[in-house]
Design a protein around this motif. Structure first.
Motif, PDB file in Angstrom:
ATOM      1  N   ARG A  63      24.113  40.444  52.302  1.00  0.00           N
ATOM      2  CA  ARG A  63      25.167  41.431  52.127  1.00  0.00           C
ATOM      3  C   ARG A  63      24.983  42.553  53.139  1.00  0.00           C
ATOM      4  NH1 ARG A  63      26.913  37.750  50.143  1.00  0.00           N
ATOM      5  NH2 ARG A  63      27.586  37.325  48.015  1.00  0.00           N
ATOM      6  N   SER A  71      31.516  47.291  52.191  1.00  0.00           N
ATOM      7  CA  SER A  71      30.798  46.019  52.187  1.00  0.00           C
ATOM      8  C   SER A  71      31.622  44.945  52.903  1.00  0.00           C
ATOM      9  CB  SER A  71      30.436  45.610  50.763  1.00  0.00           C
ATOM     10  OG  SER A  71      31.549  45.037  50.149  1.00  0.00           O
ATOM     11  N   ILE A  72      30.942  44.199  53.737  1.00  0.00           N
ATOM     12  CA  ILE A  72      31.606  43.197  54.587  1.00  0.00           C
ATOM     13  C   ILE A  72      31.052  41.824  54.247  1.00  0.00           C
ATOM     14  CG2 ILE A  72      31.999  42.500  56.988  1.00  0.00           C
ATOM     15  CD1 ILE A  72      31.478  45.571  57.570  1.00  0.00           C
ATOM     16  N   SER A  73      31.931  40.865  54.134  1.00  0.00           N
ATOM     17  CA  SER A  73      31.546  39.506  53.745  1.00  0.00           C
ATOM     18  C   SER A  73      30.772  38.810  54.864  1.00  0.00           C
ATOM     19  CB  SER A  73      32.810  38.711  53.410  1.00  0.00           C
ATOM     20  OG  SER A  73      32.547  37.330  53.505  1.00  0.00           O
ATOM     21  N   PRO A  74      29.730  38.049  54.486  1.00  0.00           N
ATOM     22  CA  PRO A  74      29.010  37.283  55.520  1.00  0.00           C
ATOM     23  C   PRO A  74      29.929  36.305  56.248  1.00  0.00           C
ATOM     24  CG  PRO A  74      28.281  36.647  53.313  1.00  0.00           C
ATOM     25  CD  PRO A  74      29.151  37.848  53.156  1.00  0.00           C
ATOM     26  N   ALA A  75      30.963  35.848  55.558  1.00  0.00           N
ATOM     27  CA  ALA A  75      31.914  34.938  56.202  1.00  0.00           C
ATOM     28  C   ALA A  75      32.547  35.631  57.418  1.00  0.00           C
ATOM     29  CB  ALA A  75      32.992  34.512  55.207  1.00  0.00           C
ATOM     30  N   GLU A  76      32.651  36.978  57.374  1.00  0.00           N
ATOM     31  CA  GLU A  76      33.213  37.708  58.505  1.00  0.00           C
ATOM     32  C   GLU A  76      32.139  38.098  59.531  1.00  0.00           C
ATOM     33  OE1 GLU A  76      35.397  41.333  57.607  1.00  0.00           O
ATOM     34  OE2 GLU A  76      36.065  41.531  59.689  1.00  0.00           O
ATOM     35  N   LYS A 261      26.914  34.516  38.829  1.00  0.00           N
ATOM     36  CA  LYS A 261      27.246  35.062  40.143  1.00  0.00           C
ATOM     37  C   LYS A 261      25.947  35.456  40.840  1.00  0.00           C
ATOM     38  CE  LYS A 261      31.901  36.402  39.629  1.00  0.00           C
ATOM     39  NZ  LYS A 261      33.007  37.306  39.763  1.00  0.00           N
TER      40      LYS A 261
END
Ligand code: C2E
Ligand code: MG
Ligand code: MG
Ligand code: MG
Length: 277
Positions: A63, A71-76, A261
């Motif tokens: 994360r 917070s920025i997604s690892p996908a991005e 989760k």
């Protein structure tokens, strides 16, 4: 052209584009200082044995809390880090942090295993295997407790992956193919490379009960995995029905929001303590 459609359209379009460019520049630059600014942390998601419901391991997921963008997604951001090379120090930080955390948990939960995602770019680094070995030695975690999750794209270079996988086997870590079914691995590659586990991609799991053909694909992957002596993990289990269907099909392990989760370490430890009683 945009001009012919009117000035406003042109203006809006270029604004959106500019915003996108500004964002990617902020991500690019922000990543370079993300470690020293302590903006990275790991969350952990349990992997359970579907028959006994015992937690057998945790997957570490990265994360990033950006000072301005949140917070920025690892996908991005992982693709950005792969492009600008930051994936190398960041990947090292992930490995070290996960191993240190696992060592701490081992005093209470000595059988717990951890899975860490590794990008292809890291594996192609000259001394990646040595980094893994050193991280294990420094943290005091046994290699058998660590799984590296890699993607199928690596399989395209068969000679290279064969060599590096042999090194991983010498060290004693487990290898998992992540998002299995979405990439390029051929069946011959599966039988010749020293893979321990397949993680069936969540897109299949989420459709398996709605879409008959997807259900057949899931069953086929499970049968194939069992015949090849590979451990199977279903990713992205979101309902009780999916969990039951997978158990009945002979899938040994599962992971997903229906089970838990991903959580930060303290919460995960509480979850594990309650579960292991
Ligand atoms: P992945 O390794 O396939 O991880 C599974 C992703 O699915 C995680 O997303 C997880 O939070 C999410 N997930 C788990 N259960 C469910 C579910 O029931 N439903 C749905 N819809 N999603 C579920 P996350 O954490 O956003 O990570 C996305 C991807 O980013 C990961 O996919 C992995 O490829 C990459 N990634 C994450 N951490 C790292 C890292 O430390 N290093 C590298 N190289 N890549 C990472
Ligand atoms: Mg993964
Ligand atoms: Mg996956
Ligand atoms: Mg993925």
């Amino acid at each position: 052209s945009a001009k012919e459609r009117g000035g406003n359209t042109f203006c809006l379009y270029s604004l959106t584009e500019e915003a996108g460019a500004v964002r990617s520049m902020k991500l690019e630059n922000g990543l370079r200082t993300s470690i020293e600014n302590e903006q990275l942390h790991l969350v952990y998601q349990p992997i359970i044995h579907l028959q006994t419901k015992r937690v057998v391991g945790l997957e570490a997921l990265l994360r990033w809390e950006h000072a301005e963008l949140g917070s920025i997604s690892p996908a991005e951001f992982i693709p950005v880090a792969e492009k600008n090379g930051m994936i190398i120090p960041i990947g090292k930080w992930v490995l070290e942090t996960a191993c240190r955390q696992l060592k701490e948990w081992h005093s209470e939960l000595p059988d717990l295993c951890i899975a860490v995602n590794v990008s292809t770019r890291q594996i192609y680094e000259e001394n990646f295997a040595d980094t893994v070995k050193k991280t294990l030695d420094d943290s005091g975690v046994a290699a058998s407790k660590l799984t590296l999750e890699i993607t199928e794209s690596l399989m395209q270079n068969h000679n290279f992956s064969n060599r590096i996988f042999k090194r991983f086997k010498e060290i004693g870590v487990n290898l998992s193919i992540d998002d299995f079914g979405t990439g390029y691995s051929s069946l011959s590659v599966l039988s010749s490379l020293q893979i321990d586990r397949l993680k069936i991609d969540q897109s299949f799991i989420q459709q398996m009960l709605e879409h008959e053909k997807t259900g057949s694909i899931v069953k086929t992957i499970i049968d194939m995995g069992n015949n090849l002596d590979l451990e199977l993990i279903a990713e992205g289990i979101e309902t009780q029905e999916q969990e039951e269907a997978l158990r009945e099909c002979g899938c040994q392990y599962g992971q997903g929001y229906h089970i838990s989760k991903p959580f930060p370490p303290e919460e995960m430890f509480r979850f594990l303590s309650v579960r292991s009683k």
